[in-house]
Design a protein around this motif. Structure first.
Motif, PDB file in Angstrom:
ATOM      1  N   LYS A   1       1.184  -1.387   0.066  1.00  0.00           N
ATOM      2  CA  LYS A   1      -0.147  -0.180  -0.426  1.00  0.00           C
ATOM      3  C   LYS A   1       1.391   0.992  -0.025  1.00  0.00           C
ATOM      4  CE  LYS A   1      -1.525  -2.112   3.882  1.00  0.00           C
ATOM      5  NZ  LYS A   1      -1.492  -2.294   4.886  1.00  0.00           N
ATOM      6  N   PHE A   2       2.106   0.401   0.118  1.00  0.00           N
ATOM      7  CA  PHE A   2       3.141   1.069   0.166  1.00  0.00           C
ATOM      8  C   PHE A   2       3.434   0.569   1.775  1.00  0.00           C
ATOM      9  CE2 PHE A   2       1.741   3.009  -4.051  1.00  0.00           C
ATOM     10  CZ  PHE A   2       2.455   2.297  -4.733  1.00  0.00           C
ATOM     11  N   ILE A   3       2.867  -0.414   1.817  1.00  0.00           N
ATOM     12  CA  ILE A   3       3.123  -1.504   3.008  1.00  0.00           C
ATOM     13  C   ILE A   3       4.618  -1.097   3.651  1.00  0.00           C
ATOM     14  CG2 ILE A   3       2.883  -3.860   4.211  1.00  0.00           C
ATOM     15  CD1 ILE A   3       1.349  -4.193   1.978  1.00  0.00           C
ATOM     16  N   ILE A   4       4.034  -1.072   4.803  1.00  0.00           N
ATOM     17  CA  ILE A   4       5.392  -1.271   5.128  1.00  0.00           C
ATOM     18  C   ILE A   4       5.674  -1.533   6.570  1.00  0.00           C
ATOM     19  CG2 ILE A   4       6.855   0.733   6.533  1.00  0.00           C
ATOM     20  CD1 ILE A   4       4.964   3.119   4.996  1.00  0.00           C
ATOM     21  N   CYS A   5       6.727  -2.896   6.519  1.00  0.00           N
ATOM     22  CA  CYS A   5       6.716  -3.823   8.447  1.00  0.00           C
ATOM     23  C   CYS A   5       7.769  -2.100   8.302  1.00  0.00           C
ATOM     24  CB  CYS A   5       7.925  -4.640   7.853  1.00  0.00           C
ATOM     25  SG  CYS A   5       6.671  -5.853   6.999  1.00  0.00           S
ATOM     26  N   PHE A   6       7.087  -1.628   9.486  1.00  0.00           N
ATOM     27  CA  PHE A   6       8.577  -0.781   9.535  1.00  0.00           C
ATOM     28  C   PHE A   6       8.910  -0.721  10.540  1.00  0.00           C
ATOM     29  CE2 PHE A   6       5.845   3.113   7.721  1.00  0.00           C
ATOM     30  CZ  PHE A   6       6.448   3.098   7.144  1.00  0.00           C
ATOM     31  N   ILE A   7      10.515  -0.604  10.694  1.00  0.00           N
ATOM     32  CA  ILE A   7      11.841  -0.649  11.949  1.00  0.00           C
ATOM     33  C   ILE A   7      12.224  -0.140  11.668  1.00  0.00           C
ATOM     34  CG2 ILE A   7      12.365  -3.232  11.634  1.00  0.00           C
ATOM     35  CD1 ILE A   7      12.321  -2.156   8.586  1.00  0.00           C
ATOM     36  N   LEU A   8      13.105  -0.064  13.139  1.00  0.00           N
ATOM     37  CA  LEU A   8      13.640   1.519  14.190  1.00  0.00           C
ATOM     38  C   LEU A   8      15.024   0.631  14.290  1.00  0.00           C
ATOM     39  CD1 LEU A   8      10.816   0.445  16.074  1.00  0.00           C
ATOM     40  CD2 LEU A   8      11.153   2.099  14.846  1.00  0.00           C
ATOM     41  N   ALA A   9      16.079   1.987  13.404  1.00  0.00           N
ATOM     42  CA  ALA A   9      17.927   1.850  13.460  1.00  0.00           C
ATOM     43  C   ALA A   9      18.022   2.965  14.432  1.00  0.00           C
ATOM     44  CB  ALA A   9      18.293   1.629  12.608  1.00  0.00           C
ATOM     45  N   VAL A  10      18.736   2.853  15.070  1.00  0.00           N
ATOM     46  CA  VAL A  10      19.611   4.007  15.993  1.00  0.00           C
ATOM     47  C   VAL A  10      20.416   4.899  15.118  1.00  0.00           C
ATOM     48  CG1 VAL A  10      20.354   2.848  17.967  1.00  0.00           C
ATOM     49  CG2 VAL A  10      22.216   2.281  15.854  1.00  0.00           C
ATOM     50  N   PHE A  11      20.408   6.033  15.940  1.00  0.00           N
ATOM     51  CA  PHE A  11      20.556   7.405  15.025  1.00  0.00           C
ATOM     52  C   PHE A  11      22.083   7.850  13.670  1.00  0.00           C
ATOM     53  CE2 PHE A  11      19.876  11.420  13.015  1.00  0.00           C
ATOM     54  CZ  PHE A  11      20.965  12.281  13.498  1.00  0.00           C
ATOM     55  N   ALA A  12      23.129   6.241  14.499  1.00  0.00           N
ATOM     56  CA  ALA A  12      24.429   6.306  13.334  1.00  0.00           C
ATOM     57  C   ALA A  12      23.522   4.929  12.264  1.00  0.00           C
ATOM     58  CB  ALA A  12      25.342   6.300  13.836  1.00  0.00           C
ATOM     59  N   ILE A  13      23.147   4.243  12.571  1.00  0.00           N
ATOM     60  CA  ILE A  13      22.716   2.944  12.181  1.00  0.00           C
ATOM     61  C   ILE A  13      23.720   2.136  12.423  1.00  0.00           C
ATOM     62  CG2 ILE A  13      22.002   1.785  10.147  1.00  0.00           C
ATOM     63  CD1 ILE A  13      21.070   4.249   8.723  1.00  0.00           C
ATOM     64  N   PRO A  14      24.178   1.505  13.732  1.00  0.00           N
ATOM     65  CA  PRO A  14      24.728   0.560  14.085  1.00  0.00           C
ATOM     66  C   PRO A  14      24.123  -1.031  13.561  1.00  0.00           C
ATOM     67  CG  PRO A  14      23.850   1.612  15.830  1.00  0.00           C
ATOM     68  CD  PRO A  14      24.033   2.366  14.745  1.00  0.00           C
ATOM     69  N   VAL A  15      24.678  -1.405  13.875  1.00  0.00           N
ATOM     70  CA  VAL A  15      23.567  -2.864  12.509  1.00  0.00           C
ATOM     71  C   VAL A  15      23.257  -4.198  14.451  1.00  0.00           C
ATOM     72  CG1 VAL A  15      23.446  -4.477  11.453  1.00  0.00           C
ATOM     73  CG2 VAL A  15      24.024  -1.968  10.721  1.00  0.00           C
ATOM     74  N   ASN A  16      21.901  -4.367  14.608  1.00  0.00           N
ATOM     75  CA  ASN A  16      21.685  -5.103  15.032  1.00  0.00           C
ATOM     76  C   ASN A  16      21.524  -6.641  13.763  1.00  0.00           C
ATOM     77  OD1 ASN A  16      21.475  -4.427  17.323  1.00  0.00           O
ATOM     78  ND2 ASN A  16      19.692  -3.052  16.210  1.00  0.00           N
ATOM     79  N   ALA A  17      21.058  -7.914  15.004  1.00  0.00           N
ATOM     80  CA  ALA A  17      20.955  -8.625  13.782  1.00  0.00           C
ATOM     81  C   ALA A  17      20.436  -9.345  12.839  1.00  0.00           C
ATOM     82  CB  ALA A  17      21.358 -10.635  14.725  1.00  0.00           C
ATOM     83  N   ASN A  18      19.027  -8.057  13.040  1.00  0.00           N
ATOM     84  CA  ASN A  18      18.172  -8.666  12.307  1.00  0.00           C
ATOM     85  C   ASN A  18      17.353  -7.160  11.518  1.00  0.00           C
ATOM     86  OD1 ASN A  18      17.242  -8.072  14.636  1.00  0.00           O
ATOM     87  ND2 ASN A  18      15.200  -7.953  13.913  1.00  0.00           N
ATOM     88  N   GLU A  19      18.097  -6.465  11.404  1.00  0.00           N
ATOM     89  CA  GLU A  19      18.551  -5.299  11.158  1.00  0.00           C
ATOM     90  C   GLU A  19      19.523  -4.501   9.469  1.00  0.00           C
ATOM     91  OE1 GLU A  19      19.499   0.275  11.965  1.00  0.00           O
ATOM     92  OE2 GLU A  19      20.128  -2.170  13.387  1.00  0.00           O
ATOM     93  N   GLY A  20      18.976  -4.266   8.950  1.00  0.00           N
ATOM     94  CA  GLY A  20      19.325  -3.936   7.469  1.00  0.00           C
ATOM     95  C   GLY A  20      19.104  -4.205   6.495  1.00  0.00           C
ATOM     96  N   MET A  21      18.938  -3.550   5.596  1.00  0.00           N
ATOM     97  CA  MET A  21      18.678  -3.519   3.469  1.00  0.00           C
ATOM     98  C   MET A  21      19.566  -3.106   2.796  1.00  0.00           C
ATOM     99  SD  MET A  21      15.021  -0.781   4.375  1.00  0.00           S
ATOM    100  CE  MET A  21      13.745  -0.948   5.163  1.00  0.00           C
ATOM    101  N   TRP A  22      19.775  -4.791   2.510  1.00  0.00           N
ATOM    102  CA  TRP A  22      22.024  -4.909   2.099  1.00  0.00           C
ATOM    103  C   TRP A  22      21.128  -4.778   0.650  1.00  0.00           C
ATOM    104  CZ3 TRP A  22      25.425  -3.517   6.031  1.00  0.00           C
ATOM    105  CH2 TRP A  22      24.286  -4.227   6.908  1.00  0.00           C
ATOM    106  N   PHE A  23      22.591  -4.142   0.052  1.00  0.00           N
ATOM    107  CA  PHE A  23      23.287  -4.203  -1.107  1.00  0.00           C
ATOM    108  C   PHE A  23      23.073  -5.772  -1.705  1.00  0.00           C
ATOM    109  CE2 PHE A  23      24.319   0.263  -2.073  1.00  0.00           C
ATOM    110  CZ  PHE A  23      23.148   0.804  -2.811  1.00  0.00           C
ATOM    111  N   LEU A  24      23.093  -6.594  -2.471  1.00  0.00           N
ATOM    112  CA  LEU A  24      22.916  -7.400  -2.792  1.00  0.00           C
ATOM    113  C   LEU A  24      24.568  -7.919  -2.670  1.00  0.00           C
ATOM    114  CD1 LEU A  24      20.394  -7.982  -3.131  1.00  0.00           C
ATOM    115  CD2 LEU A  24      20.111  -9.516  -4.878  1.00  0.00           C
ATOM    116  N   MET A  25      25.196  -7.044  -3.678  1.00  0.00           N
ATOM    117  CA  MET A  25      26.407  -7.319  -4.938  1.00  0.00           C
ATOM    118  C   MET A  25      27.656  -7.269  -2.963  1.00  0.00           C
ATOM    119  SD  MET A  25      27.167  -3.429  -6.108  1.00  0.00           S
ATOM    120  CE  MET A  25      29.189  -3.614  -6.419  1.00  0.00           C
ATOM    121  N   HIS A  26      26.921  -6.729  -1.995  1.00  0.00           N
ATOM    122  CA  HIS A  26      27.809  -6.072  -0.924  1.00  0.00           C
ATOM    123  C   HIS A  26      27.697  -7.632   0.473  1.00  0.00           C
ATOM    124  CE1 HIS A  26      28.125  -1.863  -1.303  1.00  0.00           C
ATOM    125  NE2 HIS A  26      28.701  -2.527  -2.155  1.00  0.00           N
TER     126      HIS A  26
END
Length: 713
Positions: A3-28
């Motif tokens: 709906k542009f449906i959103i499983c909204f998630i939450l990240a710290v300001f400087a975006i340190p990464v938790n295990a399930n956090e992140g929208m990653w480029f496939l090439m990386h």
């Protein structure tokens, strides 16, 4: 998402990464994520996920209709996505006599599949980093406009170099607020046809009441097919086209899963703003989002009035209403979540740390960044409120059609007779398209309601609107009266009047047309920026870019992922339960069952009705091979994948890359996820693929579709 449906998630300001956090480029993935993913349960190699030279998972993932995600699930180009992603196409193909949106549709063979007027899918071919090349064309002495011009010039070259004489669509995108650039190569297919959809009572079960809520019991899916020419190349619609033979299609799993099992999602998340400063969050909470919510509800009230009276009007406006209603609830949910979790305060604390670092010797280029950013938001708070009221007003078709067609008419009348004769058929086609499905009484009342709200609530509204409002003492009724007269005089009141004008065009008539003048006034105001505002924007854009650059420099050892911007990403996590909820009959609160669906049944209710056959199948426990090993029929489930709007329809895959579900929504508790990550609250709501197959096979009797799939039991 949605709906542009959103499983909204939450990240710290400087975006340190938790295990399930992140929208990653496939090439990386190989460099940044593969070890973590293996530990969590991934059994594929990086090359099986993303390869340029060999078939891989990425070849089965498509961007659907420009705003959703879908996946190829058979070797005959069968496409699976959400019901709400196909909603507009299904509504377009429906009539009061053949109401596929309400009753569902299942093609028995290829010849029965239905072609919407305009629907496409986009395949991702490859990507690459061009940051050094582009950033080598700019310097710190440039203004932001000069910088943008230099970047765009280089982007045009890169896109031309990689499109292979028009075979591909190439898009260069900015990441980390202009600190990195990548190009993406796509191939578009425009012949996409409807194969099947459940009735709305299943595909939208729960309606606005359940939207963004858990527990959920929605069969949010639809099926389409991609067609190509006989050589497998993209082609416009033709009866000679054949089903596409894809490079790769997903295997579909009937094995099920358990809590804490690995889950990954590939898709096209639309937009996140996880670097947004505290002042930006406060602007949204206190100015922008409240205006959006109020204006959305205003449009919905008018649409509901007319949609309830006439089924054809209901079909014509179903998709528009669903989109507005979705974001109405989303924006209110974000206001509540951002306030409750004191997100702005969290950001301010991180900004204090950054400012302390920026004040040290060697970091002088970042010293004034936060002051510039905070000053910008103070100056633009009221502008953001105004722009949100005006944005919703401009979603009213009668507010923008006169401007768009009027500008084309001006061009048309400036041409000689020969050129006019050449342009006329295309112009008539455009008129037909713009007025298709437009219901004048609804449009007029919705425009009146929005103009009344805008003129009362927004500071410094469009000049003509302000002038009319100054003489209006009757509120909405006054605007209705004004528009009733305006529509009677206007050539834009109907396609018939506009086509008649096309036969005998008159520049003076167009120049003085009341709807054209009003539309021009609104669009000109929407695009207007004073020289002072342009300077604010320039300073803000530079400061924002430096803020992101500085924060990454401040924490060089952290893994970063860029904000979502409708490019293909991978997110990984696990099936993840929420605390026990008495509203859910399931043994564990990470899935729901058909039993819970039937428990919500309300005969005749617009949101909780359901087909009698579905109840009969439940009572007989006729679940076939789609039942869980414990005997229940699964419906929806939860994972903690990091996704957002645009991921609607994305495949949920197990560690072997097998399809186990379709992402379709997020939980309202995590609505702040556009700007800050919370791994305790965030959940993605998915349709269990076994429920999808059950509905196709047992409810619809479309076993021939099941036969197309590659099933793993």
């Amino acid at each position: 998402m949605k709906k542009f449906i959103i499983c909204f998630i939450l990240a710290v300001f400087a975006i340190p990464v938790n295990a399930n956090e992140g929208m990653w480029f496939l090439m990386h993935i190989k460099r940044l994520n593969y070890v973590d993913m293996q530990k969590m349960g991934l059994q594929l190699t990086p090359e099986e996920i993303y390869s340029v030279n060999n078939a891989s998972l990425k070849d089965a993932i498509v961007q659907f209709g420009g705003g959703c995600t879908a996946e190829i699930i058979s070797d005959k180009g069968l496409v699976l996505t959400n019901h709400h992603c196909g909603y507009g196409a299904i509504a377009e193909l429906s009539t009061a006599e053949n109401d596929y949106l309400t009753n569902g549709f299942w093609a028995k063979n290829l010849k029965e599949e239905l072609k919407p007027k305009s629907l496409s899918v986009r395949f991702f071919v490859r990507m690459d980093d061009v940051s050094k090349r582009i950033l080598g064309r700019v310097n710190d002495q440039m203004t932001e406009l000069e910088r943008e011009a230099a970047i765009n010039q280089e982007i045009s070259k890169i896109e031309m170099e990689n499109n292979e004489d028009g075979k591909y669509t190439v898009s260069v995108k900015s990441f980390y607020n202009g600190n990195e650039f990548y190009y993406f190569v796509y191939q578009d297919f425009n012949d996409v046809r409807l194969v099947g959809t459940p009735p709305k009572s299943i595909g939208k079960f729960g309606g606005d009441t359940d939207n963004w809520e858990w527990p959920r019991h929605t069969g949010d899916f639809s099926l389409f097919r991609v067609y190509a020419d006989k050589d497998g190349n993209p082609a416009e619609y033709s009866e000679d086209n054949v089903p596409l033979k894809p490079k790769y299609h997903l295997t579909t799993s009937l094995k099920g899963f358990e809590d804490n099992d690995f889950a990954m999602i590939l898709g096209y998340p639309g937009r996140t703003n996880r670097w947004m400063p505290g002042a930006g969050i406060e602007q949204n909470v206190n100015y922008a989002y409240p205006a959006w919510v109020e204006a959305s509800r205003t449009s919905m009230n008018v649409m509901e009035k007319y949609m309830k009276k006439d089924q054809q009007v209901n079909l014509d406006y179903a998709s528009s209403y669903a989109s507005i209603a979705n974001y109405w609830k989303n924006r209110q949910g974000m206001i509540d979540a951002l306030k409750q979790h004191e997100t702005a305060q969290t950001k301010y604390k991180d900004e204090e740390s950054f400012q302390e670092w920026a004040s040290k010797k060697g970091n002088e280029k970042y010293a004034d960044v936060m002051n510039t950013i905070n000053d910008y938001y103070k100056k633009t708070n009221e502008i953001s409120r105004h722009n949100n009221y005006l944005s919703l007003l401009l979603r009213t078709r009668s507010a923008v059609i006169p401007y768009r067609l009027g500008k084309e008419l001006e061009y048309y009348m400036d041409q000689n007779e020969a050129k006019q004769a050449e342009l006329k058929p295309k112009f008539e086609e455009g008129i037909e398209s713009m007025y298709d499905g437009l219901y004048l009484p609804l449009e007029r009342d919705m425009l009146a309601a929005q103009l009344d709200l805008y003129s009362r609530k927004a500071k410094n509204p469009a000049p003509l609107v302000a002038k009319i409002a100054a003489g209006n003492k009757k509120g909405v009724e006054g605007w209705q009266s004004y528009l009733e007269t305006a529509f009677k005089k206007s050539i834009f009141a109907s396609k018939e009047k506009l086509n008649a004008f096309l036969e005998k065009p008159d520049a003076e008539v167009l120049k003085n047309d009341p709807l054209y003048l009003l539309s021009q006034d609104l669009l000109d105001r929407y695009r207007y920026k004073s020289e002072e505002e342009k300077q604010w924007d320039n300073d803000f854009q530079r400061a924002y870019r430096l803020m992101v650059q500085g924060m990454r420099t401040q924490n060089p050892d952290k893994k970063y992922y860029p904000d979502a911007n409708s490019t293909l990403r991978l997110t990984y996590g696990k099936i993840n339960s929420l605390p026990a909820d008495k509203r859910n009959d399931a043994k564990e609160n990470y899935y729901t069952t058909l039993k819970g669906t039937v428990a919500k049944y309300q005969p005749g209710d617009a949101e909780f009705d359901m087909p009698k056959k579905l109840i009969d199948l439940y009572e007989k426990k006729d679940f076939g091979q789609y039942a869980d090993k414990d005997g229940y029929l699964p419906v929806n489930f939860l994972s903690d994948n990091d996704i957002t709007g645009g991921n609607s329809g994305s495949p949920v895959l197990n560690g072997k890359g097998e399809l186990i579900g379709i992402a379709f929504d997020g939980n309202i508790e995590a609505m702040a996820g556009d700007v800050i990550f919370d791994d305790q609250l965030q959940r993605c709501i998915n349709v269990d693929i076994r429920y999808v197959l059950f509905l196709i096979d047992k409810l619809a009797g479309a076993g021939h579709i099941i036969d197309e799939l590659t099933l793993v039991k």
